[in-house]
Design a protein around this motif. Structure first.
Motif, PDB file in Angstrom:
ATOM      1  N   THR A 140       0.849  -1.194   0.000  1.00  0.00           N
ATOM      2  CA  THR A 140       0.000   0.000   0.000  1.00  0.00           C
ATOM      3  C   THR A 140       0.885   1.245   0.000  1.00  0.00           C
ATOM      4  OG1 THR A 140      -0.084  -0.032   2.434  1.00  0.00           O
ATOM      5  CG2 THR A 140      -1.924  -1.062   1.276  1.00  0.00           C
ATOM      6  N   PHE A 141       0.363   2.310  -0.594  1.00  0.00           N
ATOM      7  CA  PHE A 141       0.956   3.647  -0.486  1.00  0.00           C
ATOM      8  C   PHE A 141      -0.065   4.540   0.224  1.00  0.00           C
ATOM      9  CE2 PHE A 141       3.302   3.150  -4.847  1.00  0.00           C
ATOM     10  CZ  PHE A 141       4.351   2.467  -4.236  1.00  0.00           C
ATOM     11  N   THR A 142       0.422   5.553   0.925  1.00  0.00           N
ATOM     12  CA  THR A 142      -0.468   6.549   1.533  1.00  0.00           C
ATOM     13  C   THR A 142      -0.123   7.905   0.949  1.00  0.00           C
ATOM     14  OG1 THR A 142      -0.518   5.259   3.563  1.00  0.00           O
ATOM     15  CG2 THR A 142      -1.313   7.513   3.698  1.00  0.00           C
ATOM     16  N   ASN A 143      -1.094   8.558   0.367  1.00  0.00           N
ATOM     17  CA  ASN A 143      -0.807   9.806  -0.343  1.00  0.00           C
ATOM     18  C   ASN A 143      -0.938  11.024   0.566  1.00  0.00           C
ATOM     19  OD1 ASN A 143      -3.523  10.314  -0.084  1.00  0.00           O
ATOM     20  ND2 ASN A 143      -3.938  10.504  -2.265  1.00  0.00           N
ATOM     21  N   ALA A 144      -0.882  12.200  -0.045  1.00  0.00           N
ATOM     22  CA  ALA A 144      -0.862  13.441   0.729  1.00  0.00           C
ATOM     23  C   ALA A 144      -2.162  13.697   1.473  1.00  0.00           C
ATOM     24  CB  ALA A 144      -0.565  14.618  -0.202  1.00  0.00           C
ATOM     25  N   GLU A 145      -3.234  13.072   1.062  1.00  0.00           N
ATOM     26  CA  GLU A 145      -4.523  13.268   1.747  1.00  0.00           C
ATOM     27  C   GLU A 145      -4.795  12.127   2.726  1.00  0.00           C
ATOM     28  OE1 GLU A 145      -7.812  13.018  -1.062  1.00  0.00           O
ATOM     29  OE2 GLU A 145      -6.847  11.385  -2.098  1.00  0.00           O
ATOM     30  N   ARG A 146      -3.756  11.426   3.154  1.00  0.00           N
ATOM     31  CA  ARG A 146      -3.834  10.309   4.104  1.00  0.00           C
ATOM     32  C   ARG A 146      -4.561   9.104   3.503  1.00  0.00           C
ATOM     33  NH1 ARG A 146      -7.475  11.892   7.036  1.00  0.00           N
ATOM     34  NH2 ARG A 146      -7.749  14.013   6.260  1.00  0.00           N
ATOM     35  N   ARG A 147      -4.638   9.042   2.190  1.00  0.00           N
ATOM     36  CA  ARG A 147      -5.390   7.968   1.539  1.00  0.00           C
ATOM     37  C   ARG A 147      -4.500   6.747   1.334  1.00  0.00           C
ATOM     38  NH1 ARG A 147      -9.942   8.039  -0.834  1.00  0.00           N
ATOM     39  NH2 ARG A 147     -10.007  10.305  -1.115  1.00  0.00           N
ATOM     40  N   ILE A 148      -4.929   5.644   1.898  1.00  0.00           N
ATOM     41  CA  ILE A 148      -4.194   4.389   1.769  1.00  0.00           C
ATOM     42  C   ILE A 148      -4.754   3.634   0.568  1.00  0.00           C
ATOM     43  CG2 ILE A 148      -3.483   2.280   2.972  1.00  0.00           C
ATOM     44  CD1 ILE A 148      -4.575   3.786   5.581  1.00  0.00           C
ATOM     45  N   SER A 149      -3.892   3.353  -0.396  1.00  0.00           N
ATOM     46  CA  SER A 149      -4.332   2.692  -1.628  1.00  0.00           C
ATOM     47  C   SER A 149      -3.478   1.458  -1.881  1.00  0.00           C
ATOM     48  CB  SER A 149      -4.202   3.641  -2.825  1.00  0.00           C
ATOM     49  OG  SER A 149      -4.981   4.802  -2.644  1.00  0.00           O
ATOM     50  N   ARG A 150      -4.070   0.480  -2.514  1.00  0.00           N
ATOM     51  CA  ARG A 150      -3.352  -0.746  -2.784  1.00  0.00           C
ATOM     52  C   ARG A 150      -2.360  -0.592  -3.939  1.00  0.00           C
ATOM     53  NH1 ARG A 150      -4.280  -5.967  -2.121  1.00  0.00           N
ATOM     54  NH2 ARG A 150      -2.234  -5.961  -3.101  1.00  0.00           N
ATOM     55  N   VAL A 151      -1.225  -1.205  -3.739  1.00  0.00           N
ATOM     56  CA  VAL A 151      -0.259  -1.420  -4.813  1.00  0.00           C
ATOM     57  C   VAL A 151      -0.350  -2.907  -5.120  1.00  0.00           C
ATOM     58  CG1 VAL A 151       2.184  -1.364  -5.423  1.00  0.00           C
ATOM     59  CG2 VAL A 151       1.224   0.403  -3.928  1.00  0.00           C
ATOM     60  N   ARG A 152      -0.544  -3.236  -6.384  1.00  0.00           N
ATOM     61  CA  ARG A 152      -0.740  -4.652  -6.730  1.00  0.00           C
ATOM     62  C   ARG A 152       0.312  -5.102  -7.728  1.00  0.00           C
ATOM     63  NH1 ARG A 152      -5.982  -2.593  -6.273  1.00  0.00           N
ATOM     64  NH2 ARG A 152      -7.220  -3.605  -4.643  1.00  0.00           N
ATOM     65  N   ARG A 153       0.759  -6.302  -7.508  1.00  0.00           N
ATOM     66  CA  ARG A 153       1.814  -6.863  -8.344  1.00  0.00           C
ATOM     67  C   ARG A 153       1.298  -7.140  -9.754  1.00  0.00           C
ATOM     68  NH1 ARG A 153       5.627 -12.026  -6.764  1.00  0.00           N
ATOM     69  NH2 ARG A 153       5.382 -13.104  -8.731  1.00  0.00           N
ATOM     70  N   ALA A 154       1.946  -6.543 -10.734  1.00  0.00           N
ATOM     71  CA  ALA A 154       1.559  -6.749 -12.128  1.00  0.00           C
ATOM     72  C   ALA A 154       2.521  -7.679 -12.852  1.00  0.00           C
ATOM     73  CB  ALA A 154       1.494  -5.403 -12.857  1.00  0.00           C
ATOM     74  N   MET A 155       3.741  -7.767 -12.320  1.00  0.00           N
ATOM     75  CA  MET A 155       4.746  -8.638 -12.938  1.00  0.00           C
ATOM     76  C   MET A 155       5.643  -9.175 -11.822  1.00  0.00           C
ATOM     77  SD  MET A 155       7.444  -5.867 -14.552  1.00  0.00           S
ATOM     78  CE  MET A 155       6.298  -5.058 -15.637  1.00  0.00           C
ATOM     79  N   PRO A 156       6.300 -10.300 -12.042  1.00  0.00           N
ATOM     80  CA  PRO A 156       7.169 -10.831 -10.987  1.00  0.00           C
ATOM     81  C   PRO A 156       8.389  -9.939 -10.774  1.00  0.00           C
ATOM     82  CG  PRO A 156       7.182 -12.269 -12.934  1.00  0.00           C
ATOM     83  CD  PRO A 156       6.266 -11.136 -13.241  1.00  0.00           C
ATOM     84  N   PRO A 157       8.939  -9.916  -9.556  1.00  0.00           N
ATOM     85  CA  PRO A 157      10.145  -9.107  -9.314  1.00  0.00           C
ATOM     86  C   PRO A 157      11.282  -9.544 -10.227  1.00  0.00           C
ATOM     87  CG  PRO A 157       9.242  -9.947  -7.241  1.00  0.00           C
ATOM     88  CD  PRO A 157       8.504 -10.641  -8.348  1.00  0.00           C
ATOM     89  N   LEU A 158      11.916  -8.593 -10.882  1.00  0.00           N
ATOM     90  CA  LEU A 158      12.967  -8.933 -11.847  1.00  0.00           C
ATOM     91  C   LEU A 158      14.152  -9.615 -11.163  1.00  0.00           C
ATOM     92  CD1 LEU A 158      13.142  -5.894 -14.310  1.00  0.00           C
ATOM     93  CD2 LEU A 158      11.565  -7.831 -14.264  1.00  0.00           C
ATOM     94  N   ALA A 159      14.379  -9.258  -9.903  1.00  0.00           N
ATOM     95  CA  ALA A 159      15.512  -9.852  -9.186  1.00  0.00           C
ATOM     96  C   ALA A 159      15.084 -11.035  -8.325  1.00  0.00           C
ATOM     97  CB  ALA A 159      16.185  -8.803  -8.308  1.00  0.00           C
ATOM     98  N   GLY A 160      13.826 -11.390  -8.402  1.00  0.00           N
ATOM     99  CA  GLY A 160      13.371 -12.586  -7.687  1.00  0.00           C
ATOM    100  C   GLY A 160      12.643 -12.324  -6.388  1.00  0.00           C
ATOM    101  N   TYR A 161      12.866 -11.157  -5.782  1.00  0.00           N
ATOM    102  CA  TYR A 161      12.245 -10.871  -4.490  1.00  0.00           C
ATOM    103  C   TYR A 161      11.685  -9.454  -4.454  1.00  0.00           C
ATOM    104  CZ  TYR A 161      14.727 -15.010  -2.737  1.00  0.00           C
ATOM    105  OH  TYR A 161      15.188 -16.277  -2.542  1.00  0.00           O
ATOM    106  N   ALA A 162      10.536  -9.313  -3.794  1.00  0.00           N
ATOM    107  CA  ALA A 162      10.045  -7.970  -3.469  1.00  0.00           C
ATOM    108  C   ALA A 162      10.886  -7.427  -2.317  1.00  0.00           C
ATOM    109  CB  ALA A 162       8.577  -8.033  -3.077  1.00  0.00           C
ATOM    110  N   ASP A 163      10.866  -6.108  -2.146  1.00  0.00           N
ATOM    111  CA  ASP A 163      11.736  -5.491  -1.141  1.00  0.00           C
ATOM    112  C   ASP A 163      11.437  -5.981   0.275  1.00  0.00           C
ATOM    113  OD1 ASP A 163      12.997  -4.010  -3.163  1.00  0.00           O
ATOM    114  OD2 ASP A 163      11.463  -2.465  -3.062  1.00  0.00           O
TER     115      ASP A 163
END
Lengths: 77, 946
Positions: free
Chosen positions: B696-719
């Motif tokens: 999730t990201f939270t924007n300037a208006e305190r809005r929590i929004s989903r970040v969704r995986r569209a492709m696999p991590p190029l290096a094999g792992y998410a952060d």
């Protein structure tokens, strides 16, 4: 590029920081200002920084304003 | 239209305030109740009935030109257009009949008779509304033939790097022109010519690239044919599925549909359901996503013994083990507090939470900080002190209700373009604008928007200005006495009132400091006080000063004084720089606070975390980023983990930063690119782009929004997985199988997030914190009945001039910022075609200052301060006032932050980027820093041959 590792002295930086904080709170009555300067340093300065300013104050506190000196007396490590 | 696309209702939904009366109508025998004023077309669509249309789309107002959406209405003569006909109570509508079919086919015959019939090879094949409508109306023949006049010989405009304009396929529906006007507010397009010769024209019959077009993509989005179409679609074809996610550029946090072919992005289209952007976008989010798969991506971990050694690619296991061993050795030799880390405002909430957790629980100290240190940390401090919460007070929709915008130290058309479009729409509808900024930003005077006042103050004098506004309002009796007495602390107000009434805070006194005439200040103050709903929007031009925090408190004072809190259209609204800088702060990335802004010295909070995390936690504040640099140079700080930040480019006084980084025994950089900081690192861990992970990201208006995986991590792992591996290797065990589990822990441990879960986010689309039992649907507007801290607190805001002063040696003031096409350190946008618009940092300088120094537009100049010197090209600009110069910091080779200094905000150490005393002179060579930089970074980036 420079490498000031060997010559780095953080004290002038700490003195400027504490005088900036003092510069904000000095508009308030002295007791309030002293308490809040000390509280700010207690809450936001990592112990190494607090220790260094305390040691400097104990050594005479050159460069510290009178208000800052009063506040430093209330700071603990 | 692609099956995954959101339905198009043909005309926009009515504004909330205009939709209180409901009417019932019958459409094709079905009853439907809609707000009065709704179009027949939209009412039909609410029943799922798609009336054929071409010139209508729900992002722009009805136009009524294509005549395809004709309907029959009982009791009415003729065949009215359903897009321009509002429903009436009891109305009976037929959307199909033999006669309507005949009329629509006749219209379509005319459209098709001069349209290229290359459907099978057309870029829009499968996503063409003209094609769809031909099918919908049952077009089987074109009686006029195809030999008549047409536009097939028109020249296709391919000048824009991201989309093409093919006039041969244009049906002149004006959707693009209207989108440019109504949605974006740039007015770059028009219909040129008359009758059959009518054509869409960018600017004054220019190519797109040469026109005022800002490449927001609104026209492309609105186009029903292949006239305006993305080059990526022309290259790849249509997508087959979409993944709804959140943009990873600025703090507006636009919702996007990543339109995909398998794991390949075909295009990014702004989501209509996105509550921050409502279907709009800017050039960065819409088009500049190609960096995610750029060849420069580092996808293998690397290590080296010394920073002068070439990098050696290693396995993840070896890299993680190397970090753990080095960090443990450092702590064994130099103590627990000798290492620390930085969370990333580019990464997700879950990832920031994990990094700070690893540092507090795994490292065993509170040496964690985040890039908010160098941008909006004063916002957190100032708003908490005055109001009780470290965040903005409104949602973006609030601007629709404002009567006056007071815009201070922000340039939204460049830095927050999607919100700027929203603001411009409100300004065009009649709201007033006051701009306080040293530069003449676009909003001061642009198409159909003109500020009532532009208070072009000297850099560094914000506090004098805000005090003068408050002084004027108070002494002239224009303040909201009732609101102040009801909502604010009486003793604090009384003390502040005596302070602010003092003559030193008058407009006349401020005039001598700010350079703005007193009467202009007073007029602006009166205008703000008179507005029924006055709102304050601000950016880094407020915070990045030695008095950044004081200014934030001053703005809160002004809003409290005028009763501008607790409802729509008002409030104090920070325009935050990075996609998740709000979230990184919320997640406990500061060295003195756990998630939810609770101090580490609070024993009860610490006990809660210790109980869950199973280790004792330090109650002492840790080092801030600049303190880390100082401690490194002092030899007491030896190891650093930097996730997704490029401090060697972004932080002030580059030479000081580089010296600190070089002094470390172990610097670990996790990033998607070999950034400037990595040149001084010992371990490089490949990062994942926003397209490669959940969170999730939270924007300037305190809005929590989903970040969704569209492709696999190029290096094999998410952060988040990498942080977990690192923590486990250090001996502090973490075991999450999905970021949703991290969010569940965040919700459990953070009172303002207690109602947040992935299920809730999927249900609501997004939610603004606080989201808890008291506000299960989130909180669009803060401080409605009372301030979070109880009584609002007026704080003393004495103007203290910065120590950074002009001298005979450095007579000009430098201020820095962003430009539309580039983003922060440019690591992403420099690896896209956005360089077409801005391929180097330029120094903007007033003609007077240029002429007196013998500088012509385009000349190379040396920009020198007491911190350092760089060379870059000059751009003579009317935006600048004499005595002030400006540049961006997007290009590492320019090194704008070589010039900025170590001075910072008194409360937060936020650097004073906006005020640096400089001199400018002609030169014909690079600075010594720039020459050294080329050499050092070429060594620092070298990878050993396999």
């Amino acid at each position: 590029m420079t490498n000031d590792k060997q010559t780095h002295n953080n004290l002038p930086n700490l003195l400027r920081m504490i005088e900036q904080i003092t510069g904000y709170f000095k508009s308030y009555p002295q007791d309030y200002a002293v308490d809040h300067i000390a509280d700010h340093i207690q809450k936001f300065w990592e112990p190494r920084m607090r220790r260094e300013i305390l040691e400097h104050a104990a050594a005479g506190g050159e460069g510290l304003s009178e208000l800052a000196k009063l506040a430093v007396k209330k700071v603990r490590v | 239209m692609a099956s995954y696309r959101s339905p198009d209702f043909g005309t926009p939904a009515l504004a909330e305030s205009n939709s209180t009366i409901m009417v019932s109508v019958e459409i094709d025998g079905q009853k439907v109740t809609v707000p009065a004023g709704t179009s027949v077309m939209r009412a039909a669509m609410t029943l799922g009935t798609k009336v054929p249309k071409l010139c209508a789309t729900d992002s722009v107002e009805a136009f009524g030109s294509c005549r395809l959406c004709l309907v029959e209405i009982e009791g009415r003569r003729g065949y009215p257009a359903s897009c321009t006909t509002p429903v009436e109570n009891g109305m009976k509508v037929k959307t199909s009949s033999p006669k309507l079919g005949e009329l629509r086919r006749g219209v379509m015959e005319l459209y098709i008779s001069d349209h290229p019939l290359d459907c099978l090879t057309c870029g829009a094949n499968g996503d063409c509304e003209l094609q769809d409508m031909a099918g919908a109306v049952g077009l089987r023949e074109v009686r006029y033939g195809y030999e008549g006049a047409n536009h097939f010989d028109s020249v296709k405009d391919t000048s824009n790097p991201y989309f093409t304009f093919d006039p041969a396929k244009c049906i002149v529906c004006s959707r693009c022109v209207r989108a440019c006007e109504e949605v974006q507010g740039t007015f770059a397009l028009t219909i040129d010519g008359r009758g059959f010769a009518s054509v869409v024209s960018p600017g004054q019959n220019q190519d797109f690239i040469d026109s005022e077009c800002v490449s927001c993509g609104a026209c492309v989005q609105a186009c029903p044919t292949a006239t305006l179409i993305e080059k990526s679609v022309l290259e790849l074809g249509q997508a087959e599925h979409k993944v709804t996610t959140t943009c990873a550029y600025c703090g507006v946090g636009c919702s996007f549909d990543a339109e995909m072919q398998g794991s390949t992005v075909v295009r990014m289209t702004p989501s209509k359901e996105g509550k921050a952007n409502h279907g709009h976008s800017c050039v960065k989010g819409r088009f500049a996503w190609g960096y995610a798969t750029h060849p420069d991506r580092i996808t293998k971990p690397m290590v080296r013994q010394r920073i002068t050694d070439p990098w050696r690619e290693v396995s993840w296991e070896e890299a993680i083990k190397t970090v753990a061993t080095k960090f443990k050795n450092i702590q064994a030799e130099h103590g627990t507090d000798a290492i620390g880390g930085i969370t990333s405002s580019r990464c997700t909430n879950e990832e920031s939470y994990l990094v700070q957790k690893m540092i507090r629980a795994g490292f065993g100290n509170n040496n964690v900080d985040t890039c908010a240190r160098v941008c909006h940390s004063p916002t957190g401090y100032g708003l908490r002190a005055t109001l009780g919460t470290s965040a903005g007070t409104q949602d973006f929709d609030s601007v629709d209700h404002t009567d006056l915008v007071l815009l201070i130290g922000a340039n939204p058309t460049d830095a927050h373009p999607v919100f700027a479009s929203r603001m411009k729409k409100r300004l065009r509808a009649g709201a007033k604008l006051i701009v306080i900024d040293p530069r003449k930003i676009d909003l001061v005077d642009s198409a159909h928007v003109k500020a009532e006042h532009h208070l072009a103050l000297r850099p560094g004098t914000n506090v004098a200005m805000i005090n003068a506004l408050a002084h004027t309002i108070l002494t002239e009796g224009l303040w909201d006495e009732k609101s102040v007495h009801e909502r604010c602390d009486a003793a604090d107000f009384a003390y502040w009132s005596d302070f602010i009434r003092d003559e030193r805070n008058s407009a006349e006194a401020a005039a001598t400091v700010t350079g703005v005439p007193a009467e202009s200040i007073r007029a602006a103050a009166r205008l703000f006080a008179a507005a029924p709903n006055g709102s304050i929007y601000y950016g880094l031009g407020v915070t990045e000063h030695s008095q950044g925090t004081t200014m934030v408190m001053g703005m809160a004072n002004l809003a409290m004084l005028t009763g501008n809190f607790g409802r729509k259209g008002v409030g104090i609204n920070p325009l935050r720089g990075q996609n998740n800088v709000q979230g990184a702060c919320d997640m406990g990335s500061f060295p003195h606070e756990f998630s939810g802004y609770r101090h580490v010295s609070d024993a009860a909070t610490r006990f809660d975390f210790e109980s869950l995390w199973g280790v004792p936690l330090s109650g002492e504040p840790g080092l801030r980023i600049p303190n880390m640099f100082d401690a490194a140079l002092a030899g007491t700080f030896k190891g650093m983990y930097v996730q997704g930040e490029d401090i060697a480019q972004s932080d002030p006084n580059t030479q000081h930063v580089v010296a600190a980084l070089k002094s470390l025994d172990c610097l670990v950089v996790q990033d998607i690119f070999m950034n400037e900081t990595a040149a001084y690192a010992h371990v490089f861990l490949p990062g994942a782009s926003f397209l490669e992970k959940d969170g999730t990201f939270t924007n300037a208006e305190r809005r929590i929004s989903r970040v969704r995986r569209a492709m696999p991590p190029l290096a094999g792992y998410a952060d988040w997985e990498v942080t977990m591996m690192l923590s486990n290797a250090l001996g502090y065990q973490m075991n999450y199988s999905h970021p949703s589990e991290i969010m569940d822990e965040i919700a459990r441990m953070t009172p303002t997030f207690s109602g947040v879960s992935y299920a809730r986010l999927d249900e609501l689309g997004s939610v603004q914190w606080p989201c808890n039992d008291a506000a299960p649907m989130g909180t669009p507007t803060m401080h409605i009945d009372h301030f979070v801290r109880g009584k609002g607190r007026f704080m003393i805001t004495d103007y203290v001039p910065t120590d950074e002063k002009t001298t005979a040696k450095f007579p000009l003031l430098l201020t820095t910022g962003r430009i539309l096409s580039q983003y922060n350190v440019g690591a992403q946008t420099r690896r896209t075609d956005n360089v077409v618009w801005h391929d180097e940092d330029r120094l903007e300088i007033h003609a007077f200052d240029a002429e007196s120094r013998g500088i012509n537009d385009g000349d190379t100049v040396a920009l020198q301060s007491r911190a350092g010197e760089v060379a870059l090209r000059a751009k003579i600009s009317e935006r600048m006032q004499p005595g002030v110069v400006y540049t961006t910091f997007h290009f590492a080779e320019t090194g704008a932050n070589v010039v900025t200094t170590e001075y910072s905000d008194w409360a937060t150490n936020c650097p004073e980027y906006k005020v640096t005393a400089v001199q400018v002179r002609p030169t014909n060579q690079k600075s010594s820093f720039q020459l050294d930089y080329e050499l050092e970074t070429s060594i620092g980036r070298k990878v050993a041959a396999e």
